[in-house]
Design a protein around this motif. Structure first.
Motif, PDB file in Angstrom:
ATOM      1  N   ASP A  64       0.872  -1.172   0.000  1.00 50.71           N
ATOM      2  CA  ASP A  64       0.000   0.000   0.000  1.00 50.71           C
ATOM      3  C   ASP A  64       0.914   1.228   0.000  1.00 50.71           C
ATOM      4  N   ILE A  65       0.927   1.924  -1.131  1.00 49.68           N
ATOM      5  CA  ILE A  65       1.897   3.011  -1.310  1.00 49.68           C
ATOM      6  C   ILE A  65       1.716   4.101  -0.255  1.00 49.68           C
ATOM      7  N   GLY A 102       5.283  -5.786  -4.258  1.00 51.30           N
ATOM      8  CA  GLY A 102       5.128  -6.682  -3.122  1.00 51.30           C
ATOM      9  C   GLY A 102       4.203  -7.848  -3.434  1.00 51.30           C
ATOM     10  N   GLU A 105       6.356 -10.307  -5.055  1.00 53.62           N
ATOM     11  CA  GLU A 105       7.257 -10.846  -4.024  1.00 53.62           C
ATOM     12  C   GLU A 105       6.518 -11.857  -3.141  1.00 53.62           C
ATOM     13  N   GLU A 125       8.578  -0.944  -8.971  1.00 52.77           N
ATOM     14  CA  GLU A 125       8.968  -0.034  -7.879  1.00 52.77           C
ATOM     15  C   GLU A 125       9.853   1.124  -8.318  1.00 52.77           C
ATOM     16  N   PHE A 131      12.782   0.153  -4.943  1.00 53.15           N
ATOM     17  CA  PHE A 131      12.972  -1.120  -5.646  1.00 53.15           C
ATOM     18  C   PHE A 131      12.297  -2.186  -4.792  1.00 53.15           C
ATOM     19  N   PHE A 275       2.327   9.611  -8.851  1.00 56.42           N
ATOM     20  CA  PHE A 275       1.409   8.467  -9.018  1.00 56.42           C
ATOM     21  C   PHE A 275      -0.010   8.869  -8.601  1.00 56.42           C
ATOM     22  N   LYS A 283     -10.408  13.361 -11.557  1.00 58.26           N
ATOM     23  CA  LYS A 283     -11.569  13.562 -10.674  1.00 58.26           C
ATOM     24  C   LYS A 283     -11.966  15.038 -10.731  1.00 58.26           C
TER      25      LYS A 283
HETATM   26  N1  CAA Z   1      -1.215   1.260  -3.000  1.00 59.85           N
HETATM   27  C1  CAA Z   1      -2.248   2.069  -2.681  1.00 59.85           C
HETATM   28  N2  CAA Z   1      -3.226   2.411  -3.565  1.00 59.85           N
HETATM   29  C2  CAA Z   1      -3.140   1.909  -4.796  1.00 59.85           C
HETATM   30  C3  CAA Z   1      -2.087   1.060  -5.192  1.00 59.85           C
HETATM   31  C4  CAA Z   1      -1.098   0.734  -4.229  1.00 59.85           C
HETATM   32  N3  CAA Z   1      -0.080  -0.088  -4.519  1.00 59.85           N
HETATM   33  N4  CAA Z   1      -2.265   0.731  -6.495  1.00 59.85           N
HETATM   34  C5  CAA Z   1      -3.401   1.330  -6.883  1.00 59.85           C
HETATM   35  N5  CAA Z   1      -3.933   2.046  -5.870  1.00 59.85           N
HETATM   36  C6  CAA Z   1      -5.180   2.804  -5.869  1.00 59.85           C
HETATM   37  C7  CAA Z   1      -5.139   3.985  -6.816  1.00 59.85           C
HETATM   38  O1  CAA Z   1      -4.609   5.124  -6.172  1.00 59.85           O
HETATM   39  C8  CAA Z   1      -6.591   4.143  -7.189  1.00 59.85           C
HETATM   40  O2  CAA Z   1      -7.208   4.806  -6.113  1.00 59.85           O
HETATM   41  P1  CAA Z   1      -8.453   5.788  -6.388  1.00 59.85           P
HETATM   42  O3  CAA Z   1      -9.516   4.929  -6.999  1.00 59.85           O
HETATM   43  O4  CAA Z   1      -8.769   6.321  -5.050  1.00 59.85           O
HETATM   44  O5  CAA Z   1      -7.943   6.840  -7.335  1.00 59.85           O
HETATM   45  C9  CAA Z   1      -7.109   2.708  -7.196  1.00 59.85           C
HETATM   46  O6  CAA Z   1      -6.183   1.956  -6.413  1.00 59.85           O
HETATM   47  C10 CAA Z   1      -7.181   2.091  -8.575  1.00 59.85           C
HETATM   48  O7  CAA Z   1      -5.935   2.256  -9.218  1.00 59.85           O
HETATM   49  P2  CAA Z   1      -5.836   2.693 -10.752  1.00 59.85           P
HETATM   50  O8  CAA Z   1      -6.760   3.821 -11.009  1.00 59.85           O
HETATM   51  O9  CAA Z   1      -4.396   2.898 -11.044  1.00 59.85           O
HETATM   52  O10 CAA Z   1      -6.397   1.387 -11.469  1.00 59.85           O
HETATM   53  P3  CAA Z   1      -5.925   0.728 -12.838  1.00 59.85           P
HETATM   54  O11 CAA Z   1      -6.804  -0.438 -13.025  1.00 59.85           O
HETATM   55  O12 CAA Z   1      -5.814   1.753 -13.889  1.00 59.85           O
HETATM   56  O13 CAA Z   1      -4.432   0.197 -12.571  1.00 59.85           O
HETATM   57  C11 CAA Z   1      -2.689  -0.928 -11.384  1.00 59.85           C
HETATM   58  C12 CAA Z   1      -4.199  -0.812 -11.638  1.00 59.85           C
HETATM   59  C13 CAA Z   1      -1.966  -1.393 -12.638  1.00 59.85           C
HETATM   60  C14 CAA Z   1      -2.496  -1.917 -10.264  1.00 59.85           C
HETATM   61  C15 CAA Z   1      -2.149   0.460 -10.976  1.00 59.85           C
HETATM   62  O14 CAA Z   1      -2.941   0.973  -9.946  1.00 59.85           O
HETATM   63  C16 CAA Z   1      -0.731   0.452 -10.471  1.00 59.85           C
HETATM   64  O15 CAA Z   1       0.183   0.451 -11.267  1.00 59.85           O
HETATM   65  N6  CAA Z   1      -0.545   0.470  -9.151  1.00 59.85           N
HETATM   66  C17 CAA Z   1       0.758   0.558  -8.540  1.00 59.85           C
HETATM   67  C18 CAA Z   1       1.500  -0.737  -8.618  1.00 59.85           C
HETATM   68  C19 CAA Z   1       2.817  -0.625  -7.927  1.00 59.85           C
HETATM   69  O16 CAA Z   1       3.564   0.305  -8.109  1.00 59.85           O
HETATM   70  N7  CAA Z   1       3.120  -1.616  -7.093  1.00 59.85           N
HETATM   71  C20 CAA Z   1       4.315  -1.604  -6.316  1.00 59.85           C
HETATM   72  C21 CAA Z   1       4.047  -0.930  -5.011  1.00 59.85           C
HETATM   73  S1  CAA Z   1       5.511  -0.690  -4.082  1.00 59.85           S
HETATM   74  C22 CAA Z   1       5.847  -2.182  -3.397  1.00 59.85           C
HETATM   75  O17 CAA Z   1       5.157  -3.131  -3.578  1.00 59.85           O
HETATM   76  C23 CAA Z   1       7.094  -2.151  -2.564  1.00 59.85           C
HETATM   77  C24 CAA Z   1       7.500  -3.393  -1.974  1.00 59.85           C
HETATM   78  O18 CAA Z   1       8.511  -3.904  -2.354  1.00 59.85           O
HETATM   79  C25 CAA Z   1       6.810  -4.011  -0.846  1.00 59.85           C
END
Ligand code: CAA
Length: 696
Positions: A64-65, A102, A105, A125, A131, A275, A283
């Motif tokens: 959860d970012i 994650g 992972e 990431e 990363f 992001f 919105k």
């Molecule tokens: N954490 C929190 N919120 C997230 C999220 C995340 N990882 N990914 C998406 N959301 C939220 C968005 O902010 C959005 O919220 P709102 O509806 O309030 O605007 C909602 O979820 C839907 O997201 P999208 O509008 O982006 O939906 P989409 O279908 O167009 O895309 C997706 C889906 C491809 C998953 C895209 O959301 C995305 O790329 N998300 C991020 C993925 C990412 O970067 N993951 C890595 C996270 S860091 C990590 O995991 C570190 C680690 O090593 C532990």
């Protein structure tokens, strides 16, 4: 029953269903529930294997970012992953949608992974300035090898299920019901006593760096070339390479510290901000999911010039039929030829299938009369930038267009209200401001007039999405928001040359900051006559007490129109490579003499501050006037309209990171030196006084 993770046992297989809509992000509540669920499955003698699956549209799309801005919340994801890895019973990740970051992972902790054919897997990431922080950088190379692990981790682009299968990242692709397929896989693992794969093995390490010299050199070069100025791709790569330098657990510990440094960096904060800014920008107040969106199938485009062609390509690429209208049959023929050649070349380069290229070509037709647009659902006018021309076109369009058609103008600065007023249906009229090249640039500035209906706006935003673009709202006003906030940067670049900076010094300062092209090189590309014409057309309303860009006029008078003339701020002796020209310096010296300007050496910091803070101040003014909705919208416009680096957040984020009191002090200093055009925007003054931020 854990709250965010469903637990069920079917025929001796425990099924953990992660249920945290919309993307099953692995927030603290999910991690706690996972831990409980895995513990329960491990302890239950009736459970022989475990399947992990995502509810709704996806396997977890990552951490959860939002939690990156809060103090660390235990358990860390790696605790959950290690617990799964250590289970004596087979564990299977059943992946659909996107297993990212994650999420991927987490699946690497499982002994087996199966995926739906449409699933995508990756570690994006680096796009957030970090990363994979839960040992993915150590586990991935142990499964897919060093080269492919570096590809995934450094570039951050996901791969599809078929590629993942080929790389051994998934053990099976399951057609049909994924849950049933995963359960069957788990049963087979139990029945056949399949050896459990631990992606943390071998613990001793992957080999020595010397054994992988070519691969390492290749990726070092890629990182230096593609990610200039960015830290996380370097750290991502070094994190993977730690696996060659030390045993598994040591590498994981080293990566933890490396990860935290990245997460707390300004670059990561900027990318996380970008992001969410991208998701916020669509919105729009007054528009929600209940606002009707009109169906668009047939489009018309008026004007077969560069913009009209680019817009037509973008529309046809999005599946709409396009009737391109121009009074000149020659212009239409040339446009059709160019567009067809574009699609052929896309097919030749493998970007689209040959039959898809044919389908896109078939969507295009041309006509010399506006009557041909009588059945269009949407018309985008991209004719000459002159109010008389536009008003005439819209008056005629009003007579022929069908009721409910969306009528858009691609003007980049003319008054949308005045254009709308030439029709009897101003509620259907708006600006759709594309950026060059229109089929490639992702920004679509949606300009609302005083009368545009919510339905028309919602339809425009839906169209932007359909074209793969990011729609951003601007309220009517000269230059709207994107160009209006950029114009002061170009003005300052021009004035800096008069004051003694070389064009190359100005462009280099901005490019070193991270923009793809400096403002003067950009002017050369678009043509110096474009802004010259705009200055001429608006001369009557210009405030004579403001400093004027005399050199820019002199450049046009000298025939230095930019690349198309072979000379502008630079010389272009052989096409695109720019070469500094002493004649520009001589011209600048002459203008400086005439204007009484003492030329001096100007350092890169002053160039940056002059160019960027002028834009920031204008952005603040537009926000104060309500012409831009949010500071983050301005930043998204700069990112997708002008290539501003996402890892710098945007101009408004940049200002916040400097501190608005410091920004105001600098603006005041420039005001004292250069006069009223540096008058600080009221919003900047207010926020600086209140210790506020644009982006809060
Ligand atoms: N954490 C929190 N919120 C997230 C999220 C995340 N990882 N990914 C998406 N959301 C939220 C968005 O902010 C959005 O919220 P709102 O509806 O309030 O605007 C909602 O979820 C839907 O997201 P999208 O509008 O982006 O939906 P989409 O279908 O167009 O895309 C997706 C889906 C491809 C998953 C895209 O959301 C995305 O790329 N998300 C991020 C993925 C990412 O970067 N993951 C890595 C996270 S860091 C990590 O995991 C570190 C680690 O090593 C532990």
């Amino acid at each position: 029953m854990p709250e965010f993770v469903g637990y069920a046992v079917e025929d001796g297989i425990a099924v953990l269903t992660i249920d945290n809509p919309p993307v099953n992000a692995l927030g603290i509540a999910v991690r706690q529930s996972m831990l409980a669920g895995v513990g329960r499955a491990a302890a239950d003698p009736a459970v022989e294997a475990l399947v992990m699956i995502g509810a709704g549209r996806t396997f977890p799309a990552g951490a959860d970012i939002r939690e990156f801005d809060t103090p660390r919340l235990d358990p860390h994801l790696s605790v959950v992953i290690n617990m799964i890895d250590a289970m004596a019973k087979p564990t299977v990740a059943a992946i659909h949608g996107t297993a990212l970051g994650g999420g991927l992972e987490l699946s690497l902790g499982c002994h087996f992974r199966v995926a739906a054919p449409t699933a995508r897997l990756g570690t994006p990431e680096v796009k957030l300035g970090i990363f994979p922080g839960a040992a993915g950088t150590q586990r991935l190379p142990r499964i897919v090898g060093l080269d492919r692990a570096l590809q995934l981790v450094v570039l951050g682009d996901p791969i599809d299920a078929a590629t993942a299968r080929e790389w051994g990242l998934v053990d099976a692709v399951i057609d049909g019901d994924l849950r049933a397929g995963a359960l069957a896989f788990a049963r087979r693992a139990v029945a056949e006593k399949l050896p459990l794969h631990h992606s943390s093995e071998p613990k001793a390490g992957l080999g020595r760096p010397e054994d992988f010299k070519d691969i390492i050199d290749k990726w070092r070069m890629t990182v230096a070339r593609r990610f200039r100025g960015q830290r996380s791709p370097v750290e991502a790569m070094e994190s993977v390479l730690d696996g060659l330098r030390m045993p598994y657990y040591e590498a994981v510990a080293a990566d933890r510290a490396r990860f935290e440094k990245c997460r707390d960096s300004l670059q990561s904060k900027a990318l996380r901000y970008a992001f969410f800014a991208e998701r916020k920008v669509t919105k729009v107040p007054g528009i929600d999911k209940d606002t009707p969106v009109r169906a668009l199938a047939a489009a018309g485009v008026i004007g077969a010039g560069t913009m009209g062609r680019g817009i037509s390509i973008a529309l046809a690429d999005a599946g709409l039929t396009v009737t391109l209208v121009d009074t000149s049959p020659q212009a239409l023929a040339a446009a059709a030829e160019m567009m067809n050649a574009h699609w052929d070349s896309q097919a030749a380069r493998g970007r689209i299938a040959p039959d898809e290229a044919e389908r896109r070509k078939a969507r295009l037709s041309t006509a010399t009369g506006i009557d041909a647009l009588c059945s269009a659902d949407l018309v985008i006018e991209a004719a000459f930038e002159e109010m008389g021309v536009k008003r005439d076109i819209f008056a005629r369009l009003d007579k022929v267009a069908k009721p409910g058609a969306l009528l858009a103008t691609n003007t980049s600065y003319l008054d949308i209200d005045a254009i709308a007023a030439s029709t009897a249906r101003p509620e259907d009229v708006l600006g759709l401001h594309f950026f060059v090249p229109a089929n490639l640039m992702r920004l679509l500035e949606v300009v609302e007039s005083g009368k545009t209906s919510p339905e028309a706006l919602a339809t425009a935003f839906a169209l932007a999405r359909r074209m793969g673009k990011v729609g951003a709202l601007a309220r009517n006003g000269f230059g709207f928001v994107a160009n209006a906030s950029r114009a002061p940067m170009v003005r300052e670049a021009n004035l800096l040359v008069e004051e003694g900076a070389e064009p190359a010094e100005i462009d280099r300062a901005i490019e070193d900051f991270g923009m793809p092209l400096g403002p003067l090189a950009t002017s050369d590309l678009s043509g110096l006559d474009v802004s010259w014409r705009m200055r001429r057309d608006t001369a009557e309303t210009r405030d004579p007490s403001l400093r004027y860009v005399h050199l820019a006029d002199a450049m046009v008078d000298a025939g230095r129109l930019g690349r198309k003339a072979g000379k502008g701020w630079y010389l272009y002796p052989e096409g695109s490579k720019r070469v500094p020209d002493a004649a520009v310096t001589a011209l600048a010296e002459k203008i400086a003499r005439e204007q009484g300007i003492a030329r001096r050496r100007i350092d890169a910091q002053e160039i940056l501050d002059r160019c960027l803070l002028a834009a920031v101040n204008e952005g603040a003014r537009l926000l104060g006037l309500g012409r831009a909705l949010r500071a983050s919208d301005v930043d998204i416009m700069w990112q997708y309209g002008f290539g501003f680096p996402a890892w710098r957040g945007g101009i408004m984020f940049h200002a916040d990171s400097i501190g608005l009191d410091n920004v105001l002090a600098r603006v005041d200093e420039f005001r004292a030196r250069h006069g009223k055009m540096w008058e600080p925007a009221p919003l900047l003054v207010k926020l600086a006084r209140d210790n506020g931020r644009f982006t809060d």
